[in-house]
Design an enzyme around this catalytic site. Structure first.
Site, PDB file in Angstrom:
ATOM      1  N   TYR A  41       0.838  53.485  20.537  1.00 13.75           N
ATOM      2  CA  TYR A  41      -0.090  53.759  21.638  1.00 13.75           C
ATOM      3  C   TYR A  41      -1.384  54.429  21.172  1.00 13.75           C
ATOM      4  CZ  TYR A  41       4.336  53.454  24.295  1.00 13.75           C
ATOM      5  OH  TYR A  41       5.543  53.082  24.820  1.00 13.75           O
ATOM      6  N   ILE A 218       9.578  56.728  33.088  1.00 10.10           N
ATOM      7  CA  ILE A 218       8.420  57.337  32.424  1.00 10.10           C
ATOM      8  C   ILE A 218       7.149  56.594  32.861  1.00 10.10           C
ATOM      9  CG2 ILE A 218       9.562  58.409  30.453  1.00 10.10           C
ATOM     10  CD1 ILE A 218       8.891  55.863  28.835  1.00 10.10           C
ATOM     11  N   LYS A 220       3.353  55.819  33.711  1.00  8.82           N
ATOM     12  CA  LYS A 220       2.022  56.310  33.369  1.00  8.82           C
ATOM     13  C   LYS A 220       1.303  56.640  34.670  1.00  8.82           C
ATOM     14  CE  LYS A 220      -2.529  54.741  32.211  1.00  8.82           C
ATOM     15  NZ  LYS A 220      -3.380  53.540  32.245  1.00  8.82           N
ATOM     16  N   SER A 229       2.511  62.610  43.110  1.00  4.95           N
ATOM     17  CA  SER A 229       3.361  61.711  43.887  1.00  4.95           C
ATOM     18  C   SER A 229       4.574  61.263  43.084  1.00  4.95           C
ATOM     19  CB  SER A 229       2.551  60.495  44.339  1.00  4.95           C
ATOM     20  OG  SER A 229       3.371  59.566  45.011  1.00  4.95           O
ATOM     21  N   ASN A 230       4.355  60.906  41.815  1.00  6.22           N
ATOM     22  CA  ASN A 230       5.484  60.496  40.969  1.00  6.22           C
ATOM     23  C   ASN A 230       6.481  61.633  40.795  1.00  6.22           C
ATOM     24  OD1 ASN A 230       4.314  57.992  40.658  1.00  6.22           O
ATOM     25  ND2 ASN A 230       3.586  58.358  38.571  1.00  6.22           N
TER      26      ASN A 230
END
Length: 264
Positions: A41, A218, A220, A229-230
């Protein structure tokens, strides 16, 4: 099996170093305690910067990264694993994954290097990613360290029933990347109708489904509202009927499907 904070924050696909570092800093401030990165990444330095800048104690944050497939020869695992720790600015990587069992991967050559990094104290836990059940069997036979986590694409359009059952039987974590299937699952009629009926966002429904399965998603995220919110989805209690409807979706789609993947 040690706990793995859920959800984690995925760090693939950010638009540059600063966006990633800012997102990780905000996530830590909001209460995230699991950050997932990878050599592939190119975000390890940004994650390391955020960890160093954060007021959250380093020991409170679970940091995971992954070895590039081309770096999976024994000596390259040792060299690049140490380089990852340097980029992250950590003495110990909490979880180090084999990113894909391809390219330079050879169980008998690769995995003893992971065991060595554990013995040296550079790595706490060993993880695998994108393995088939057969490759998981082989890896468990070779590794001295237990498999702590297996990371795969997982969502209601690719529920990974066999791998989730394997994780339960082997007592390791199933870490779900791509929980929104790059947007594909957010448009599914069943998902959108469940969200509407429950007064939730589609993303909250999808993460609540993950938690109901015992998975560690997980996703992003960028921006405080999205990150929050997640995280808040942990408090969503989907009714059994809603979970059953999501489980009954028949469509299957894999959004992370390179030609070199072991299932191909």
């Amino acid at each position: 099996m040690d706990d793995l904070p859920s959800p984690g924050l995925g760090t693939s696909g950010y638009d540059g170093h600063d966006e990633c570092a800012d997102s990780v800093r905000t996530a830590l401030d909001l209460g995230y305690r699991h950050v997932d990165t990878a050599q592939m990444y190119d975000t390890e330095e940004a994650v390391g910067e955020a960890l160093a800048d954060s007021d959250v104690d380093r020991e409170a944050v679970f940091v995971a990264t992954k070895i590039l497939p081309e770096n999976l020869a024994h000596d390259d695992v040792l060299e690049t694993g140490r380089a990852s720790a340097d980029r992250l600015g950590v003495d110990t990587i909490d979880l180090l994954y084999v990113h894909w069992p391809t390219d330079a991967y050879d169980a008998e050559d690769t995995l003893p290097a992971f065991d060595r990094l554990v013995d040296e104290g550079l790595v706490d836990h060993v993880g695998l990613s994108n393995f088939t059940p057969e490759l998981l069997d082989e890896a468990r036979d070779v590794l001295d360290a237990p498999v702590f986590a297996h990371q795969v694409e997982c969502h209601p359009l690719l529920p990974q029933d066999d791998l989730r059952e394997y994780a339960r039987e082997d007592d390791h974590h199933l870490v779900a990347y791509g929980p929104f299937a790059r947007g594909a699952v957010t448009d599914d009629e069943t998902v959108t109708s469940v969200a509407e009926e429950q007064g939730l966002s589609v993303q909250e429904v999808l993460l609540a489904w993950q938690f109901s399965k015992g998975n560690v998603p997980i996703p992003k995220a960028t921006g405080e509202d999205h990150l929050r919110s997640n995280l808040d989805a942990r408090d969503v209690d989907l009714p059994r009927e809603a979970i059953d409807r999501l489980d009954a979706i028949e469509e299957r789609t894999r959004r992370f499907d390179p030609d070199h993947a072991p299932w191909n």
